[in-house]
Design a protein around this motif. Sequence first.
Motif, mmCIF file in Angstrom:
data_model
loop_
_atom_site.group_PDB
_atom_site.id
_atom_site.type_symbol
_atom_site.label_atom_id
_atom_site.label_comp_id
_atom_site.label_asym_id
_atom_site.label_seq_id
_atom_site.Cartn_x
_atom_site.Cartn_y
_atom_site.Cartn_z
ATOM 1 N N SER A 10 10.633 -1.664 7.320
ATOM 2 C CA SER A 10 10.065 -2.955 7.692
ATOM 3 C C SER A 10 8.554 -2.849 7.824
ATOM 4 C CB SER A 10 10.640 -3.434 9.025
ATOM 5 O OG SER A 10 12.027 -3.633 8.912
ATOM 6 N N TYR A 11 7.885 -3.942 7.446
ATOM 7 C CA TYR A 11 6.430 -4.019 7.535
ATOM 8 C C TYR A 11 6.053 -5.338 8.180
ATOM 9 C CZ TYR A 11 6.353 -0.126 4.285
ATOM 10 O OH TYR A 11 6.543 1.096 3.704
ATOM 11 N N LEU A 12 5.097 -5.281 9.104
ATOM 12 C CA LEU A 12 4.537 -6.465 9.740
ATOM 13 C C LEU A 12 3.043 -6.471 9.438
ATOM 14 C CD1 LEU A 12 4.707 -8.903 11.682
ATOM 15 C CD2 LEU A 12 4.336 -7.295 13.555
ATOM 16 N N VAL A 13 2.571 -7.523 8.757
ATOM 17 C CA VAL A 13 1.163 -7.607 8.379
ATOM 18 C C VAL A 13 0.616 -8.984 8.723
ATOM 19 C CG1 VAL A 13 1.274 -5.895 6.534
ATOM 20 C CG2 VAL A 13 1.777 -8.261 6.022
ATOM 21 N N LEU A 14 -0.698 -9.055 8.856
ATOM 22 C CA LEU A 14 -1.359 -10.329 9.117
ATOM 23 C C LEU A 14 -1.740 -10.991 7.802
ATOM 24 C CD1 LEU A 14 -3.725 -9.416 12.080
ATOM 25 C CD2 LEU A 14 -1.587 -10.711 12.169
ATOM 26 N N SER A 15 -1.653 -12.292 7.788
ATOM 27 C CA SER A 15 -2.059 -13.066 6.623
ATOM 28 C C SER A 15 -3.486 -12.696 6.230
ATOM 29 C CB SER A 15 -1.956 -14.554 6.959
ATOM 30 O OG SER A 15 -2.329 -15.345 5.873
ATOM 31 N N GLY A 16 -3.715 -12.527 4.932
ATOM 32 C CA GLY A 16 -5.035 -12.165 4.430
ATOM 33 C C GLY A 16 -5.224 -10.687 4.193
ATOM 34 N N GLN A 17 -4.337 -9.849 4.736
ATOM 35 C CA GLN A 17 -4.457 -8.410 4.525
ATOM 36 C C GLN A 17 -3.860 -8.020 3.178
ATOM 37 O OE1 GLN A 17 -2.481 -6.725 8.002
ATOM 38 N NE2 GLN A 17 -4.468 -6.360 8.967
ATOM 39 N N ASN A 18 -4.063 -6.763 2.804
ATOM 40 C CA ASN A 18 -3.440 -6.199 1.612
ATOM 41 C C ASN A 18 -2.272 -5.329 2.042
ATOM 42 O OD1 ASN A 18 -5.479 -7.388 0.104
ATOM 43 N ND2 ASN A 18 -6.736 -5.553 0.114
ATOM 44 N N LEU A 19 -1.253 -5.252 1.198
ATOM 45 C CA LEU A 19 -0.083 -4.428 1.494
ATOM 46 C C LEU A 19 0.387 -3.759 0.217
ATOM 47 C CD1 LEU A 19 2.274 -3.508 3.384
ATOM 48 C CD2 LEU A 19 3.480 -5.590 2.655
ATOM 49 N N ASP A 20 0.631 -2.451 0.292
ATOM 50 C CA ASP A 20 1.223 -1.700 -0.813
ATOM 51 C C ASP A 20 2.601 -1.225 -0.393
ATOM 52 O OD1 ASP A 20 -1.106 -1.992 -2.243
ATOM 53 O OD2 ASP A 20 -1.771 0.081 -2.000
ATOM 54 N N LEU A 21 3.617 -1.582 -1.164
ATOM 55 C CA LEU A 21 4.964 -1.046 -0.971
ATOM 56 C C LEU A 21 5.142 0.069 -1.990
ATOM 57 C CD1 LEU A 21 7.057 -4.336 -0.601
ATOM 58 C CD2 LEU A 21 6.030 -2.943 1.199
ATOM 59 N N GLU A 22 5.449 1.267 -1.505
ATOM 60 C CA GLU A 22 5.568 2.416 -2.398
ATOM 61 C C GLU A 22 7.026 2.812 -2.590
ATOM 62 O OE1 GLU A 22 1.660 5.083 -2.000
ATOM 63 O OE2 GLU A 22 2.929 5.111 -0.211
ATOM 64 N N CYS A 23 7.345 3.081 -3.825
ATOM 65 C CA CYS A 23 8.679 3.550 -4.200
ATOM 66 C C CYS A 23 8.480 4.874 -4.929
ATOM 67 C CB CYS A 23 9.348 2.509 -5.099
ATOM 68 S SG CYS A 23 11.042 2.889 -5.545
ATOM 69 N N ILE A 24 8.452 5.958 -4.176
ATOM 70 C CA ILE A 24 8.164 7.270 -4.739
ATOM 71 C C ILE A 24 9.495 7.966 -5.040
ATOM 72 C CG2 ILE A 24 6.959 9.447 -4.404
ATOM 73 C CD1 ILE A 24 5.153 6.923 -4.373
ATOM 74 N N VAL A 25 9.763 8.155 -6.322
ATOM 75 C CA VAL A 25 11.030 8.757 -6.733
ATOM 76 C C VAL A 25 10.763 9.955 -7.636
ATOM 77 C CG1 VAL A 25 12.389 6.661 -6.515
ATOM 78 C CG2 VAL A 25 11.252 7.153 -8.671
ATOM 79 N N GLN A 26 11.697 10.892 -7.620
ATOM 80 C CA GLN A 26 11.642 12.048 -8.500
ATOM 81 C C GLN A 26 12.984 12.177 -9.182
ATOM 82 O OE1 GLN A 26 10.785 15.192 -5.747
ATOM 83 N NE2 GLN A 26 8.568 14.961 -5.957
ATOM 84 N N GLY A 27 12.972 12.670 -10.384
ATOM 85 C CA GLY A 27 14.222 12.896 -11.097
ATOM 86 C C GLY A 27 13.953 13.248 -12.548
ATOM 87 N N LEU A 28 14.940 13.848 -13.164
ATOM 88 C CA LEU A 28 14.886 14.167 -14.587
ATOM 89 C C LEU A 28 16.097 13.551 -15.267
ATOM 90 C CD1 LEU A 28 13.717 17.877 -14.563
ATOM 91 C CD2 LEU A 28 12.405 15.895 -15.295
ATOM 92 N N PRO A 29 15.898 12.736 -16.264
ATOM 93 C CA PRO A 29 14.599 12.256 -16.731
ATOM 94 C C PRO A 29 13.951 11.346 -15.686
ATOM 95 C CG PRO A 29 16.365 11.075 -17.833
ATOM 96 C CD PRO A 29 17.002 12.130 -17.000
#
Length: 110
Positions: A10-29
């Motif tokens: 969960s993320y709580l941010v104020l209007s006007g801010q920037n937000l990055d949602l990261e989906c860091i995955v590893q795997g082969l392929p």
Amino acid sequence: MMRPTGSRSSYLVLSGQNLDLECIVQGLPSPNIQWIRKDGVLSESRTSKDSYDRVLRFKNISESDSGEYQCTATNLQGIITHTYSVTVEGTVCFTLPDHILSRFRFRCGV
């Protein structure tokens, strides 16, 4: 392997801010990444993707961006998902007329 760990965050941010949602995955392929908005349409005008779709970026986020977003990583080994609950709170801004503002004294100290 996926970061963040678990199935939800969960993320709580104020209007006007920037937000990055990261989906860091590893795997082969290397997994393919897909983002959706679970409770509506993912606005391409309000978001951008970066780092081979591993980051969903909001610039100048607004209350209309509140909702649930899901990252899905897929490869030959399987599928894994993570859901991000985003709550955007509005900021309060008001101005006082000069005749009211002149009644106050402001002191600043360090």
